[in-house]
Design a protein around this motif. Structure first.
Motif, PDB file in Angstrom:
ATOM      1  N   VAL A   1       8.266  -2.272   2.092  1.00  0.00           N
ATOM      2  CA  VAL A   1       7.877  -3.653   2.354  1.00  0.00           C
ATOM      3  C   VAL A   1       6.941  -3.760   3.555  1.00  0.00           C
ATOM      4  N   ALA A   2       7.113  -2.916   4.552  1.00  0.00           N
ATOM      5  CA  ALA A   2       6.287  -2.971   5.753  1.00  0.00           C
ATOM      6  C   ALA A   2       4.820  -2.716   5.460  1.00  0.00           C
ATOM      7  N   SER A   3       4.507  -2.191   4.278  1.00  0.00           N
ATOM      8  CA  SER A   3       3.114  -1.897   3.919  1.00  0.00           C
ATOM      9  C   SER A   3       2.395  -3.117   3.355  1.00  0.00           C
ATOM     10  N   ILE A   4       3.006  -4.289   3.402  1.00  0.00           N
ATOM     11  CA  ILE A   4       2.393  -5.489   2.854  1.00  0.00           C
ATOM     12  C   ILE A   4       1.055  -5.766   3.537  1.00  0.00           C
ATOM     13  N   ASP A   5       0.061  -6.163   2.748  1.00  0.00           N
ATOM     14  CA  ASP A   5      -1.292  -6.363   3.271  1.00  0.00           C
ATOM     15  C   ASP A   5      -1.926  -7.560   2.573  1.00  0.00           C
ATOM     16  N   THR A   6      -2.132  -8.640   3.333  1.00  0.00           N
ATOM     17  CA  THR A   6      -2.808  -9.824   2.802  1.00  0.00           C
ATOM     18  C   THR A   6      -4.169 -10.031   3.463  1.00  0.00           C
ATOM     19  N   ASN A   7      -4.644  -8.998   4.139  1.00  0.00           N
ATOM     20  CA  ASN A   7      -5.952  -9.026   4.806  1.00  0.00           C
ATOM     21  C   ASN A   7      -5.976  -9.992   5.992  1.00  0.00           C
ATOM     22  N   GLN A   8      -4.796 -10.248   6.583  1.00  0.00           N
ATOM     23  CA  GLN A   8      -4.704 -11.093   7.767  1.00  0.00           C
ATOM     24  C   GLN A   8      -3.494 -10.613   8.563  1.00  0.00           C
ATOM     25  N   ALA A   9      -3.729  -9.921   9.670  1.00  0.00           N
ATOM     26  CA  ALA A   9      -2.676  -9.213  10.396  1.00  0.00           C
ATOM     27  C   ALA A   9      -1.555 -10.139  10.853  1.00  0.00           C
ATOM     28  N   GLN A  10      -1.890 -11.303  11.384  1.00  0.00           N
ATOM     29  CA  GLN A  10      -0.866 -12.220  11.881  1.00  0.00           C
ATOM     30  C   GLN A  10       0.047 -12.685  10.752  1.00  0.00           C
ATOM     31  N   ARG A  11      -0.542 -12.985   9.599  1.00  0.00           N
ATOM     32  CA  ARG A  11       0.263 -13.389   8.443  1.00  0.00           C
ATOM     33  C   ARG A  11       1.144 -12.248   7.974  1.00  0.00           C
ATOM     34  N   ASP A  12       0.613 -11.034   7.957  1.00  0.00           N
ATOM     35  CA  ASP A  12       1.403  -9.885   7.525  1.00  0.00           C
ATOM     36  C   ASP A  12       2.615  -9.676   8.437  1.00  0.00           C
TER      37      ASP A  12
ATOM     38  N   THR B   1       0.806  -1.224   0.000  1.00  0.00           N
ATOM     39  CA  THR B   1       0.000   0.000   0.000  1.00  0.00           C
ATOM     40  C   THR B   1       0.842   1.279   0.000  1.00  0.00           C
ATOM     41  N   GLU B   2       2.163   1.172   0.199  1.00  0.00           N
ATOM     42  CA  GLU B   2       3.031   2.349   0.185  1.00  0.00           C
ATOM     43  C   GLU B   2       4.154   2.137  -0.823  1.00  0.00           C
ATOM     44  N   TYR B   3       4.212   3.010  -1.808  1.00  0.00           N
ATOM     45  CA  TYR B   3       5.248   2.920  -2.835  1.00  0.00           C
ATOM     46  C   TYR B   3       5.284   4.235  -3.590  1.00  0.00           C
ATOM     47  N   GLU B   4       6.316   4.420  -4.382  1.00  0.00           N
ATOM     48  CA  GLU B   4       6.435   5.598  -5.237  1.00  0.00           C
ATOM     49  C   GLU B   4       7.150   5.192  -6.512  1.00  0.00           C
ATOM     50  N   GLY B   5       6.868   5.921  -7.586  1.00  0.00           N
ATOM     51  CA  GLY B   5       7.493   5.580  -8.845  1.00  0.00           C
ATOM     52  C   GLY B   5       7.592   6.761  -9.785  1.00  0.00           C
ATOM     53  N   LEU B   6       8.627   6.743 -10.597  1.00  0.00           N
ATOM     54  CA  LEU B   6       8.874   7.781 -11.595  1.00  0.00           C
ATOM     55  C   LEU B   6       9.019   7.139 -12.963  1.00  0.00           C
TER      56      LEU B   6
END
Length: 209
Positions: A88-99, A64-69
């Motif tokens: 990488v810390a913004s990874i989201d699989t819709n399951q907090a424990q897995r994230d 959910t967090e990134y930037e690009g040019l």
């Protein structure tokens, strides 16, 4: 990025024929207006992935967090470039424990390797709105080349007068080649997590001022 060879006001190069069957070339559109620098609009874009779980289904997630040019060259698409940095810390699989597990040393080791990066090295048009971009993907301190298959999805001026371009596509990688080797055996045979990971991109980029 070498992706954008069409606009609402122009058509791609094509050919037709006369009544005698003689081919007649149709003039290529002027793409110079696309040349410039663009920034990925993260509120209208997504970077996702999917991987096989327990041999029977897929787990899907996103960053959910990134930037690009992007630098687009309308006259010479192969001279265009792209650079993306993902938190990488913004990874989201819709399951907090897995994230949380994915952030540990078993997987991404976020504290030591907080970013995933992609830097393009070449681009080519395959035909119509299909393109291929090669670049260096760095994950967990390992850099390897990847090839992205992409489709141009349009260009337009939005309600705020900002020029936008868009594309979507992706690639499939073997996560173990980037040191993501964690797994667990299943009692019924096989492993918990597949090695192949499908990466997907749906990008809207706005022209920089």
């Amino acid at each position: 990025m070498g992706l954008f060879s069409r606009s609402p006001k122009s058509a791609p190069t094509a050919s037709t024929s006369t009544s005698t069957g003689t081919p007649v070339a149709v003039a290529a559109p002027d793409l110079a207006h696309l040349t410039g620098n663009y920034v990925i609009d993260t509120t209208h874009s997504s970077i996702g992935f999917s991987v096989r779980h327990a041999m029977v289904t897929n787990v899907r997630g996103s960053f959910t967090e990134y930037e690009g040019l992007l630098h687009l060259d309308g006259a010479d698409p192969a001279a265009s470039t792209a650079a993306i940095t993902i938190k990488v810390a913004s990874i989201d699989t819709n399951q907090a424990q897995r994230d949380e597990h994915l952030r540990t040393g078993d997987f991404f080791a976020v504290e030591a390797h907080p970013e995933i990066t992609f830097r393009s090295t070449s681009a080519q048009r395959l035909g119509d709105d299909s393109y291929r971009m090669t670049g260096d993907l760095t994950i967990k301190g390992t850099t390897r080349p990847v090839v992205l298959d992409l489709e141009y999805t349009g260009t337009a001026t939005d309600a705020y007068g900002i020029d936008r371009v868009g594309f979507e596509g992706g690639t499939t990688i073997d996560r173990t080649e980037w040191g993501l080797t964690y797994n667990a055996a299943l009692e019924t045979g096989g492993v918990l997590i597949g090695e192949k990971v499908k990466l997907s991109f749906d990008i809207s980029a706005v022209q920089a001022a």
